[in-house]
Design a protein around this motif. Structure first.
Motif, short mmCIF file in Angstrom:
data_model
loop_
_atom_site.label_atom_id
_atom_site.label_comp_id
_atom_site.label_asym_id
_atom_site.label_seq_id
_atom_site.Cartn_x
_atom_site.Cartn_y
_atom_site.Cartn_z
N UNK A 102 8.05 13.12 -14.44
CA UNK A 102 8.99 13.90 -13.62
C UNK A 102 8.39 14.43 -12.33
N UNK A 103 7.08 14.63 -12.30
CA UNK A 103 6.47 15.23 -11.12
C UNK A 103 5.45 14.32 -10.45
N UNK A 142 2.89 17.89 -28.99
CA UNK A 142 3.55 18.68 -27.95
C UNK A 142 2.80 18.57 -26.62
N UNK A 143 1.47 18.60 -26.68
CA UNK A 143 0.69 18.50 -25.44
C UNK A 143 0.84 17.10 -24.83
N UNK A 144 0.94 16.08 -25.65
CA UNK A 144 1.13 14.73 -25.12
C UNK A 144 2.53 14.59 -24.51
N UNK A 145 3.54 15.19 -25.16
CA UNK A 145 4.89 15.14 -24.61
C UNK A 145 4.97 15.89 -23.27
N UNK A 146 4.30 17.03 -23.19
CA UNK A 146 4.29 17.79 -21.94
C UNK A 146 3.57 17.01 -20.84
N UNK A 147 2.48 16.37 -21.18
CA UNK A 147 1.74 15.55 -20.22
C UNK A 147 2.60 14.37 -19.75
N UNK A 148 3.33 13.78 -20.68
CA UNK A 148 4.22 12.67 -20.32
C UNK A 148 5.32 13.15 -19.38
N UNK A 202 11.96 16.61 -5.55
CA UNK A 202 11.08 16.54 -6.71
C UNK A 202 10.40 17.88 -6.95
N UNK A 203 9.92 18.50 -5.88
CA UNK A 203 9.24 19.78 -6.01
C UNK A 203 10.20 20.86 -6.52
N UNK A 204 11.39 20.92 -5.96
CA UNK A 204 12.35 21.96 -6.38
C UNK A 204 12.72 21.83 -7.85
N UNK A 205 12.83 20.62 -8.34
CA UNK A 205 13.26 20.41 -9.72
C UNK A 205 12.11 20.51 -10.73
N UNK A 216 4.24 11.07 -10.97
CA UNK A 216 4.55 9.69 -10.61
C UNK A 216 5.50 9.59 -9.42
N UNK A 217 6.60 10.34 -9.40
CA UNK A 217 7.48 10.25 -8.22
C UNK A 217 6.77 10.67 -6.92
N UNK A 218 5.97 11.74 -6.99
CA UNK A 218 5.23 12.16 -5.80
C UNK A 218 4.24 11.09 -5.37
N UNK A 219 3.54 10.53 -6.34
CA UNK A 219 2.55 9.49 -6.06
C UNK A 219 3.22 8.28 -5.41
N UNK A 220 4.34 7.86 -5.96
CA UNK A 220 5.04 6.68 -5.42
C UNK A 220 5.50 6.94 -3.99
#
Length: 156
Positions: free
Chosen positions: A41-42, A30-36, A86-89, A44-48
């Motif tokens: 979702x948050x 579960x912790x790995x899924x949450x980290x993924x 991205x932030x809102x979602x 990687x898109x911000x970083x890109x």
């Protein structure tokens, strides 16, 4: 009687061991899924948007065709739209530090006046970069959190 007691004790310990192992594996997965989810979702898109977009702008400016004043003055409006979505979602995936940085970034982006930023550059006021400290902090936090989460995910 002692054989039955030994069998019962071994059975109970076996069941408790299996339950503990199941809980451990479930928590780890579960912790790995949450980290993924946090990464995809948050972070990687911000970083890109922040990192790669700014590299492209930097290359455009170095090519001689770019206009530094336009680039600097348009920074808030250029990156606000995709980052805001991205932030809102996905703000619920942010830790405390990133959450504060996101709120400060939105406050900075909405409060920035493109025309005033352009006039500052045209008037030779290069100290206007001080006003971008919230953007710089946001950029640094996103980059740090992304790299930390990516390494953590790869180690799991």
């Amino acid at each position: 009687m002692s054989n039955i007691t030994s069998i019962i004790i071994v059975a109970v310990l076996g069941v408790i061991g299996n339950i503990a192992y199941f809980e451990y594996r479930t928590h780890k997965e579960a912790s790995k899924d949450l980290l993924k989810q946090r990464l995809t979702d948050l972070l990687l898109p911000l970083y890109v948007i922040l990192h790669l977009e700014e590299i492209a702008i930097d290359a455009w400016l170095r090519s001689g065709e770019g206009d530094y004043a336009e680039s600097h003055s348009g920074l808030p409006t250029r990156i606000l739209s995709p980052i805001e979505k991205i932030i809102k979602e996905n703000i619920y995936l942010a830790d405390d530090q990133l959450h504060i940085a996101c709120v400060d970034f939105l406050h900075w982006a909405y409060g920035s006046d493109t025309n005033a930023r352009f006039q500052d550059i045209m008037n030779g006021n290069f100290n206007s970069a001080i006003q971008d400290k919230d953007f710089k902090k946001f950029y640094d936090v996103v980059t740090h959190e992304y790299n930390k989460a990516r390494h953590e995910y790869l180690e799991k």
